[in-house]
Design a protein around this motif. Structure first.
Motif, PDB file in Angstrom:
ATOM      1  N   ALA A  64      73.340  14.369 -19.102  1.00 46.47           N
ATOM      2  CA  ALA A  64      74.468  13.432 -19.025  1.00 46.47           C
ATOM      3  C   ALA A  64      74.959  13.284 -17.592  1.00 46.47           C
ATOM      4  O   ALA A  64      75.217  12.166 -17.127  1.00 46.47           O
ATOM      5  CB  ALA A  64      75.601  13.919 -19.925  1.00 46.47           C
ATOM      6  N   ILE A  65      75.071  14.389 -16.885  1.00 46.24           N
ATOM      7  CA  ILE A  65      75.546  14.351 -15.494  1.00 46.24           C
ATOM      8  C   ILE A  65      74.564  13.599 -14.608  1.00 46.24           C
ATOM      9  O   ILE A  65      74.964  12.792 -13.770  1.00 46.24           O
ATOM     10  CB  ILE A  65      75.811  15.777 -14.983  1.00 46.24           C
ATOM     11  N   ILE A  66      73.284  13.839 -14.799  1.00 51.00           N
ATOM     12  CA  ILE A  66      72.268  13.132 -13.993  1.00 51.00           C
ATOM     13  C   ILE A  66      72.336  11.632 -14.254  1.00 51.00           C
ATOM     14  O   ILE A  66      72.328  10.830 -13.309  1.00 51.00           O
ATOM     15  CB  ILE A  66      70.850  13.688 -14.287  1.00 51.00           C
ATOM     16  N   GLY A  71      74.049   6.409 -12.236  1.00 46.77           N
ATOM     17  CA  GLY A  71      74.813   5.183 -12.459  1.00 46.77           C
ATOM     18  C   GLY A  71      75.809   4.924 -11.341  1.00 46.77           C
ATOM     19  O   GLY A  71      75.949   3.784 -10.873  1.00 46.77           O
ATOM     20  N   PHE A  72      76.488   5.968 -10.894  1.00 44.64           N
ATOM     21  CA  PHE A  72      77.436   5.801  -9.791  1.00 44.64           C
ATOM     22  C   PHE A  72      76.701   5.582  -8.471  1.00 44.64           C
ATOM     23  O   PHE A  72      77.109   4.765  -7.648  1.00 44.64           O
ATOM     24  CB  PHE A  72      78.384   7.001  -9.705  1.00 44.64           C
ATOM     25  N   TRP A  73      75.610   6.300  -8.267  1.00 46.02           N
ATOM     26  CA  TRP A  73      74.831   6.189  -7.023  1.00 46.02           C
ATOM     27  C   TRP A  73      74.249   4.783  -6.851  1.00 46.02           C
ATOM     28  O   TRP A  73      74.287   4.209  -5.780  1.00 46.02           O
ATOM     29  CB  TRP A  73      73.713   7.225  -7.043  1.00 46.02           C
ATOM     30  N   TRP A  74      73.697   4.253  -7.959  1.00 46.01           N
ATOM     31  CA  TRP A  74      73.057   2.942  -7.913  1.00 46.01           C
ATOM     32  C   TRP A  74      73.990   1.808  -8.332  1.00 46.01           C
ATOM     33  O   TRP A  74      73.557   0.662  -8.440  1.00 46.01           O
ATOM     34  CB  TRP A  74      71.815   2.920  -8.801  1.00 46.01           C
ATOM     35  N   SER A  75      75.237   2.122  -8.623  1.00 41.59           N
ATOM     36  CA  SER A  75      76.235   1.131  -9.061  1.00 41.59           C
ATOM     37  C   SER A  75      75.769   0.347 -10.294  1.00 41.59           C
ATOM     38  O   SER A  75      75.808  -0.886 -10.327  1.00 41.59           O
ATOM     39  CB  SER A  75      76.579   0.168  -7.920  1.00 41.59           C
ATOM     40  N   ILE A  76      75.317   1.099 -11.304  1.00 45.70           N
ATOM     41  CA  ILE A  76      74.872   0.496 -12.560  1.00 45.70           C
ATOM     42  C   ILE A  76      75.871   0.913 -13.641  1.00 45.70           C
ATOM     43  O   ILE A  76      75.840   2.051 -14.130  1.00 45.70           O
ATOM     44  CB  ILE A  76      73.442   0.949 -12.936  1.00 45.70           C
ATOM     45  N   PRO A  77      76.787   0.019 -13.999  1.00 39.04           N
ATOM     46  CA  PRO A  77      77.843   0.374 -14.955  1.00 39.04           C
ATOM     47  C   PRO A  77      77.327   0.908 -16.294  1.00 39.04           C
ATOM     48  O   PRO A  77      77.951   1.785 -16.893  1.00 39.04           O
ATOM     49  CB  PRO A  77      78.608  -0.935 -15.156  1.00 39.04           C
TER      50      PRO A  77
END
Length: 114
Positions: A64-66, A71-77
């Motif tokens: 889940a953390i990965i 998602g935050f790193w690649w800006s994928i909501p």
């Protein structure tokens, strides 16, 4: 000790709600998706080994953390949401005593027997 672990899981569940509040989704999206990771139980329809594997895949906080981090790193909501939901759901399950499953029985978990 058991109550201390449940309080820790409650804190992580509340963290998932807090992190969700930063996403651009309506509040009800969290409520709808919070039970989605239980789809991992479908593996038990085949056998306990596959069931434990699929259940654990959908309830592993590291995964889940990965997913959330990517998602935050690649800006994928969508990945952000998936990571937060998986993390929150795993914490919620552990509050109620459902841990990661061992392959011999659904009731045999890393937290003990249900």
């Amino acid at each position: 000790m058991k109550n201390l672990l449940k309080l820790e899981e409650l804190a992580m569940f509340l963290l998932s709600i807090y992190l969700f509040s930063f996403l651009d989704y309506a509040w009800w999206v969290y409520l709808i998706w919070i039970l989605a990771p239980d789809i991992g139980m479908l593996g038990y329809a085949v056998n306990t080994k596959l069931g434990a594997t699929t259940y654990n895949l959908f309830h592993h906080k590291g995964i889940a953390i990965i997913i959330g981090f990517l998602g935050f790193w690649w800006s994928i909501p969508e990945l952000q949401l998936a990571g937060i939901i998986l993390f929150g759901h795993a914490s919620m399950d552990r509050i109620f005593g459902y841990g990661l499953k061992l392959s011999d029985s659904f009731k045999h978990t890393h937290l003990g027997n249900l």
